[in-house]
Enzyme design. Structure first.
Site, PDB file in Angstrom:
ATOM      1  N   ARG A   9       0.661  -0.933   0.446  1.00 21.60           N
ATOM      2  CA  ARG A   9      -0.240   0.349  -0.220  1.00 21.60           C
ATOM      3  C   ARG A   9       1.092   0.741   0.011  1.00 21.60           C
ATOM      4  NH1 ARG A   9      -2.667  -2.496  -2.596  1.00 21.60           N
ATOM      5  NH2 ARG A   9      -4.967  -3.384  -0.945  1.00 21.60           N
ATOM      6  N   GLU A  51       1.645   1.312  -3.309  1.00 17.34           N
ATOM      7  CA  GLU A  51       0.595   2.068  -4.089  1.00 17.34           C
ATOM      8  C   GLU A  51       0.616   3.589  -4.044  1.00 17.34           C
ATOM      9  OE1 GLU A  51      -4.073   1.187  -4.979  1.00 17.34           O
ATOM     10  OE2 GLU A  51      -3.156   0.674  -3.002  1.00 17.34           O
ATOM     11  N   SER A 106      15.154  15.129   2.283  1.00 19.49           N
ATOM     12  CA  SER A 106      16.665  14.329   3.365  1.00 19.49           C
ATOM     13  C   SER A 106      16.063  12.843   3.453  1.00 19.49           C
ATOM     14  CB  SER A 106      17.392  14.892   3.993  1.00 19.49           C
ATOM     15  OG  SER A 106      17.604  13.679   4.443  1.00 19.49           O
TER      16      SER A 106
END
Length: 147
Positions: A88, A91, A114
């Protein structure tokens, strides 16, 4: 010297045997749970004091200390993960990555966030419709330089 992989396996065994939560382990080290877990899983190194505390908390052998303090090789499987929770995040970045990049560039200019000067927090937000996962990433902005 003990390898990071062997150390991680030992840490996970000790955590289970001692029935300790990651929160308790991190608290005993004086570190955030996210950073403590990352170091325990071999993706970060520890300074001497938190490393010594971890050795004590988890009852690790003395040879664990140099392995905990050793610089890691930060590498991972490049295949898209099949674990649903980790997938996920892929995704989210796949769908919202260009949006995040666009907004960071608009607000800060040409550069990156960073992952070294960085913190990550995972929180639980109670909600009547189902508890919410709150992920907060906080990274220093690093502008690209012209030369």
């Amino acid at each position: 010297m003990m390898t990071k992989e062997a150390l991680t396996a030992l840490i996970l065994d000790k955590k289970e045997a001692l029935a300790l939560s990651w929160e308790a382990i991190a608290s005993g080290m004086g570190l955030s749970p996210v950073f403590a877990i990352s170091a325990c899983l071999g993706m970060n190194s520890l300074k001497e004091e938190p490393a010594k505390k971890l050795v004590t908390v988890l009852e690790l052998p003395p040879e664990a200390l140099p392995a905990l303090m050793a610089c890691p090789t930060k590498t991972w499987d490049k295949a898209i993960p099949t674990d649903p929770l980790i997938y996920r995040f892929y995704e989210v970045i796949g769908v919202y990555g260009p949006t995040i990049k666009t907004l960071i560039h608009e607000k800060f200019g040409d550069g990156i966030m960073s992952a070294i000067d960085f913190s990550l927090h995972i929180d639980k937000e109670p909600n009547p419709a189902g508890d919410r996962v709150v992920v907060t990433m906080n990274g220093k902005f690093l502008p690209y330089k012209s030369w």
